[in-house]
Design a protein around this motif. Structure first.
Motif, PDB file in Angstrom:
ATOM      1  N   PRO A 116       0.815  -1.224   0.000  1.00 50.03           N
ATOM      2  CA  PRO A 116       0.000   0.000   0.000  1.00 50.03           C
ATOM      3  C   PRO A 116       0.846   1.270   0.000  1.00 50.03           C
ATOM      4  O   PRO A 116       0.293   2.365   0.095  1.00 50.03           O
ATOM      5  N   THR A 117       2.174   1.136  -0.095  1.00 46.92           N
ATOM      6  CA  THR A 117       3.051   2.307  -0.056  1.00 46.92           C
ATOM      7  C   THR A 117       3.917   2.392  -1.300  1.00 46.92           C
ATOM      8  O   THR A 117       4.150   1.398  -2.002  1.00 46.92           O
ATOM      9  N   HIS A 118       4.414   3.606  -1.571  1.00 49.41           N
ATOM     10  CA  HIS A 118       5.356   3.833  -2.665  1.00 49.41           C
ATOM     11  C   HIS A 118       6.352   4.899  -2.213  1.00 49.41           C
ATOM     12  O   HIS A 118       5.932   5.938  -1.712  1.00 49.41           O
ATOM     13  N   PRO A 119       7.668   4.619  -2.325  1.00 45.02           N
ATOM     14  CA  PRO A 119       8.292   3.407  -2.861  1.00 45.02           C
ATOM     15  C   PRO A 119       8.118   2.222  -1.923  1.00 45.02           C
ATOM     16  O   PRO A 119       7.671   2.374  -0.789  1.00 45.02           O
ATOM     17  N   SER A 120       8.495   1.050  -2.405  1.00 43.12           N
ATOM     18  CA  SER A 120       8.194  -0.171  -1.671  1.00 43.12           C
ATOM     19  C   SER A 120       9.241  -1.242  -1.964  1.00 43.12           C
ATOM     20  O   SER A 120       9.621  -1.455  -3.116  1.00 43.12           O
ATOM     21  N   ARG A 121       9.690  -1.933  -0.911  1.00 46.35           N
ATOM     22  CA  ARG A 121      10.601  -3.060  -1.107  1.00 46.35           C
ATOM     23  C   ARG A 121       9.896  -4.184  -1.864  1.00 46.35           C
ATOM     24  O   ARG A 121      10.501  -4.871  -2.679  1.00 46.35           O
ATOM     25  N   THR A 122       8.618  -4.358  -1.576  1.00 47.30           N
ATOM     26  CA  THR A 122       7.854  -5.398  -2.270  1.00 47.30           C
ATOM     27  C   THR A 122       7.818  -5.128  -3.769  1.00 47.30           C
ATOM     28  O   THR A 122       8.014  -6.042  -4.578  1.00 47.30           O
ATOM     29  N   THR A 123       7.576  -3.875  -4.138  1.00 53.42           N
ATOM     30  CA  THR A 123       7.558  -3.534  -5.568  1.00 53.42           C
ATOM     31  C   THR A 123       8.916  -3.776  -6.200  1.00 53.42           C
ATOM     32  O   THR A 123       9.011  -4.278  -7.333  1.00 53.42           O
ATOM     33  N   ALA A 124       9.994  -3.439  -5.483  1.00 52.04           N
ATOM     34  CA  ALA A 124      11.345  -3.688  -6.005  1.00 52.04           C
ATOM     35  C   ALA A 124      11.569  -5.173  -6.240  1.00 52.04           C
ATOM     36  O   ALA A 124      12.136  -5.581  -7.270  1.00 52.04           O
ATOM     37  N   LEU A 125      11.115  -6.015  -5.299  1.00 47.71           N
ATOM     38  CA  LEU A 125      11.271  -7.464  -5.453  1.00 47.71           C
ATOM     39  C   LEU A 125      10.433  -7.984  -6.608  1.00 47.71           C
ATOM     40  O   LEU A 125      10.925  -8.749  -7.453  1.00 47.71           O
ATOM     41  N   VAL A 126       9.164  -7.582  -6.658  1.00 47.94           N
ATOM     42  CA  VAL A 126       8.284  -8.042  -7.740  1.00 47.94           C
ATOM     43  C   VAL A 126       8.828  -7.620  -9.102  1.00 47.94           C
ATOM     44  O   VAL A 126       8.825  -8.410 -10.057  1.00 47.94           O
ATOM     45  N   ALA A 178      -0.914   0.226  -4.881  1.00 51.00           N
ATOM     46  CA  ALA A 178      -1.060   1.416  -4.035  1.00 51.00           C
ATOM     47  C   ALA A 178      -1.830   2.551  -4.715  1.00 51.00           C
ATOM     48  O   ALA A 178      -2.756   3.111  -4.121  1.00 51.00           O
ATOM     49  N   PRO A 179      -1.502   2.894  -5.974  1.00 51.35           N
ATOM     50  CA  PRO A 179      -2.245   3.982  -6.609  1.00 51.35           C
ATOM     51  C   PRO A 179      -3.694   3.626  -6.955  1.00 51.35           C
ATOM     52  O   PRO A 179      -4.480   4.506  -7.299  1.00 51.35           O
ATOM     53  N   LEU A 180      -4.039   2.338  -6.873  1.00 51.38           N
ATOM     54  CA  LEU A 180      -5.374   1.883  -7.283  1.00 51.38           C
ATOM     55  C   LEU A 180      -6.326   1.714  -6.105  1.00 51.38           C
ATOM     56  O   LEU A 180      -7.478   1.310  -6.300  1.00 51.38           O
ATOM     57  N   LEU A 181      -5.856   2.021  -4.896  1.00 47.40           N
ATOM     58  CA  LEU A 181      -6.665   1.754  -3.707  1.00 47.40           C
ATOM     59  C   LEU A 181      -8.048   2.401  -3.788  1.00 47.40           C
ATOM     60  O   LEU A 181      -9.067   1.757  -3.514  1.00 47.40           O
ATOM     61  N   GLY A 182      -8.106   3.675  -4.183  1.00 43.78           N
ATOM     62  CA  GLY A 182      -9.389   4.367  -4.268  1.00 43.78           C
ATOM     63  C   GLY A 182     -10.329   3.726  -5.273  1.00 43.78           C
ATOM     64  O   GLY A 182     -11.519   3.552  -4.999  1.00 43.78           O
ATOM     65  N   GLU A 183      -9.791   3.330  -6.426  1.00 41.93           N
ATOM     66  CA  GLU A 183     -10.629   2.717  -7.456  1.00 41.93           C
ATOM     67  C   GLU A 183     -11.078   1.318  -7.058  1.00 41.93           C
ATOM     68  O   GLU A 183     -12.205   0.904  -7.345  1.00 41.93           O
TER      69      GLU A 183
END
Length: 199
Positions: free
Chosen positions: A16-26, A47-52
């Motif tokens: 749910p955050t940016h930047p993110s270690r998870t995103t770096a790994l993925v 993270a950017p899609l949470l509202g939608e």
């Protein structure tokens, strides 16, 4: 001989955050698999899609970017998924996204499982939480998941040789299964399972 379709490898980061270690790994794992398979790599950050994604309980009520992300995952040949450990499981955002994936859209699809956490005590998240979720989808969850801890990163970049080694081990174990699954000469068998009524 017909032209081969370009293999699509799509990563999903449930952070749910940016930047993110998870995103770096993925992103690293998605790129590695796409390179080995001669395919394209795409990473979907949730993270950017949470509202939608939270706009309503039904897919038709979601925003266009969320729907596009869902369609990318459903159309992918290989999916890399990742989430940070929150309360010993994947994030609510990760679950919310996959709640909107078509129930039969991932049947037989190769899934690479990854996760991050503050310490190695969260490593079983991959086996005890993520693998059963994709068992529900009847996906081909690949045998060696990838877990990374905080010490494997610096400034949201992978700096650990040990983690790079785990990624390479996952590749070696998974690629024969993926190539066999994607072999155009193989016969696809309809599982013929019963589909429950919508509720």
């Amino acid at each position: 001989m017909t032209d081969q379709k370009t293999i699509s490898v799509v990563g999903v980061s449930g952070s749910p955050t940016h930047p993110s270690r998870t995103t770096a790994l993925v992103a690293e794992v998605t790129s590695a698999f796409a390179t080995e398979l001669g395919g394209t790599a795409t990473v979907v950050e949730l993270a950017p899609l949470l509202g939608e994604l939270g706009a309503g309980p039904f897919r038709g009520q979601l925003g266009p970017n969320a729907v596009e992300a869902l369609e990318k995952v459903e159309a992918a040949d290989v999916v890399v998924v990742g989430s940070p450990a929150y309360r010993a499981t994947y994030t609510g955002l990760f679950k919310l996204f996959f709640d909107h994936i078509g129930q039969y859209a991932l049947v037989g699809k190769p899934i690479v499982l990854t996760a991050t956490g503050g310490s190695d005590r969260h490593a079983l998240l991959v086996e005890h939480q993520m693998r059963p979720l994709f068992g529900f989808f009847q996906s081909l969850t690949l045998p060696l998941g990838i877990f990374a801890g905080e010490r494997d990163f610096e400034d949201y970049r992978i700096v650990s040789d040990d983690l790079e080694g785990r990624i390479q081990s996952s590749l070696k174990r998974s690629l024969p299964l993926i190539r066999s699954h994607l072999d155009p000469d193989e016969v696809t068998i309809d599982a013929g399972f019963a589909r429950p009524h919508d509720f």
